[in-house]
Motif scaffolding. Structure first.
Motif: not given
Length: 252
Positions: A206, A210, A126, A77
């Motif tokens: 990020r 994601y 995750w 990230d």
């Protein structure tokens, strides 16, 4: 959270802590137990891998308690790593590595071949079970004999659906009240980051990586312990739990 001389990284750390505590009021208890067990099993000067480190929450608590420890933080990230790198910029005990834990070669980017302890919190949910099991195999290769791995995360025992439902309803009622009292949730926090002149670019990147949120699997503590033993750890069990979360420890 900027000042005339630059970004106030400690303010961002504190903001991240408050946001995370909205979800996990007992978050500090988990960190304390983690470090208790690190001390018990590896001593007061461990070499630690802070896995999926985010802003470096574990690293900060590790170094505050064990000044002679060293830490390698690894994450993908860019926004959270920017906060971590800004916070620890002048600390030669800390190294950060940008890597994707789903990349089979991610361990080759680390500065050390082995670690006394690998620690992670509120991150590996995750991943789905298959890539998580593969990651556990890689972690087993990084932990020295006699070293430890600990994962603090949401782990669900599906054999107790009524208990799970009652716990979840109570927890969400508390979260709703805290939100009415002004607490920031995940989305609120990221909106603030996107508005910050230093973090806006990393935050945009990020979300390209994601999306809004990635939901993997949350298997039971028993699953984690079994898989960790299958992947090369000698012992594995829970060393702390709340009604929703567990700290699972595996000893090499």
């Amino acid at each position: 959270m900027t000042t005339g001389v630059g970004t106030d990284w400690q303010a961002w750390q504190e903001s991240w802590d408050r946001q995370q505590e909205w979800y996990m009021p007992d978050r500090e208890d988990r960190f304390r137990i983690m470090l208790d067990m690190v001390e018990a099993l590896t001593g007061p000067a461990p070499r630690v891998l802070d896995l999926a480190c985010g802003t470096g929450s574990i690293t900060a608590r590790l170094l505050a308690r064990f000044p002679d420890a060293t830490s390698t933080g690894v994450d993908l990230d860019p926004a959270l790593l920017a906060i971590a790198e800004g916070t620890f910029a002048d600390d030669d005990r800390v190294t950060f590595v940008t890597a994707d834990l789903k990349d089979p070669e991610w361990t080759t980017r680390l500065p050390y071949d082995t670690y006394d302890a690998v620690l992670t919190a509120t991150a590996l949910h995750w991943l789905h079970s298959e890539p998580l099991a593969a990651l556990y195999g890689q972690v087993a290769g990084l932990v020295r004999d006699g070293g430890v791995f600990m994962n603090a995360d949401h782990m669900i025992d599906e054999s107790t659906p009524r208990i799970n439902a009652a716990e979840r309803a109570r927890r969400h009622a508390q979260m709703d009240q805290a939100k009415r009292d002004g607490a920031l949730d995940w989305a609120d926090w990221w909106q603030l980051a996107a508005q910050d002149p230093v973090l806006a670019g990393p935050t945009a990147r990020r979300f390209e990586i994601y999306g809004e949120h990635a939901d993997g699997d949350t298997p039971s503590p028993e699953w984690h312990a079994r898989v960790l033993r299958e992947k090369g750890f000698g012992e594995a069990r829970a060393v702390w739990c709340s009604p929703s979360d567990t700290v699972l420890l595996a000893l090499k």
